[in-house]
Design an enzyme around this catalytic site. Sequence first.
Site, PDB file in Angstrom:
ATOM      1  CB  VAL A 260      -0.963   0.044   1.200  1.00 58.43           C
ATOM      2  CG1 VAL A 260      -2.047  -1.009   1.077  1.00 58.43           C
ATOM      3  CG2 VAL A 260      -0.219  -0.073   2.515  1.00 58.43           C
ATOM      4  CE1 TYR A 261       3.427   1.394   4.484  1.00 61.91           C
ATOM      5  CE2 TYR A 261       5.677   0.673   4.109  1.00 61.91           C
ATOM      6  CZ  TYR A 261       4.590   0.824   4.957  1.00 61.91           C
ATOM      7  OH  TYR A 261       4.684   0.413   6.259  1.00 61.91           O
ATOM      8  CB  SER A 262       3.842   5.587  -2.672  1.00 56.74           C
ATOM      9  OG  SER A 262       4.254   6.461  -1.645  1.00 56.74           O
ATOM     10  CG  ASP A 263      -1.479   3.008  -6.239  1.00 51.86           C
ATOM     11  OD1 ASP A 263      -2.049   1.961  -5.867  1.00 51.86           O
ATOM     12  OD2 ASP A 263      -1.667   3.539  -7.355  1.00 51.86           O
ATOM     13  N   GLY A 264       1.987   1.095  -4.306  1.00 56.55           N
ATOM     14  CA  GLY A 264       2.875   0.119  -4.910  1.00 56.55           C
ATOM     15  C   GLY A 264       4.191   0.675  -5.431  1.00 56.55           C
TER      16      GLY A 264
END
Length: 322
Positions: free
Chosen positions: A60-64
């Site tokens: 989930v960090y920065s949408d992958g």
Amino acid sequence: MQYVKLGSTGLDVSRICLGCMTYGLPDRGTHEWTLDEEASRPLIRQAVEAGITFFDTANVYSDGTSEEIVGRALRDFARRDEIVLATKVHGRMRPGPNGGGLSRKAIMTELDRSLARLGTDYVDLYQIHRFDPHTPVEETMEALHDVVKAGKVRYIGASSMYAWQFSKMQYTARLNGWTRFVSMQNHYNLIYREEEREMLPLCADQGVGVLPWSPLARGRLTRDWDTTTGRSATDTFGSTLYQDGDRSIVEAVTRIAEARGVPRARVALAWLLHQDTVTAPIVGAAKPQHLTDAVAAVELELDGKELEELERPYTPHPIAGH
């Protein structure tokens, strides 16, 4: 750098883990303060050169895009067999049914997507990012066992939850002969010590490694209490974690740091590293000095009087971070 075993496993990890939520495209996801790839790569390289072998990110960090940036940097700066690469699953990655959580479908789908973004055929530590009350623990634990047996994952870990939930998942795996968690990534620092009541004793009893997130309390332990930063001004989750009464703890860190002639970050991290249950704090680094302080903290020995001064101001907190 020092290296220790992760819990009761034979896996060696550096005593500092580089948390990679800091790295990712600012216009993707909800972390507008992240560093893009050009700014991230020198810091990841600095970590490798400092002897850090443990890297933690999440889908989930920065949408992958965190996984993509970290994966490319580690391929360029390190040998894969010398790196312990960790990522996480649970958060929502897309709208609609099965876009998040810990169902068998979600775990199988999201692991393959994480592997593609990281550019590797396995992760060393695959962690559930939170407890999923909507999926039977049997389903989650069997799916995690299967990805280990498939060779896509070496070890599994968990993150913030109640001790009874973690115990339930562990014993479900044990009763069925499935792979058990070897680590707990939880919210633990000088300002927030509620984990000492149940989770840390459970981990010590069961031989589970502890990987504290937010070891510097979102930076609150490194600066004057009323100071704000670009991240703190937009970190809505972080703003819910601490309270005004915690100021006295920051003041104690400041006194000891000034007496020692070292940055406050080193003192706060050294306190964590003095805790017997802690394997490796997960440290974010947006500047070279952040890494310098983290590595130096490993060698900073605090005496009994200093530890007592740091711990004395603590007061109970509401549960936060689950």
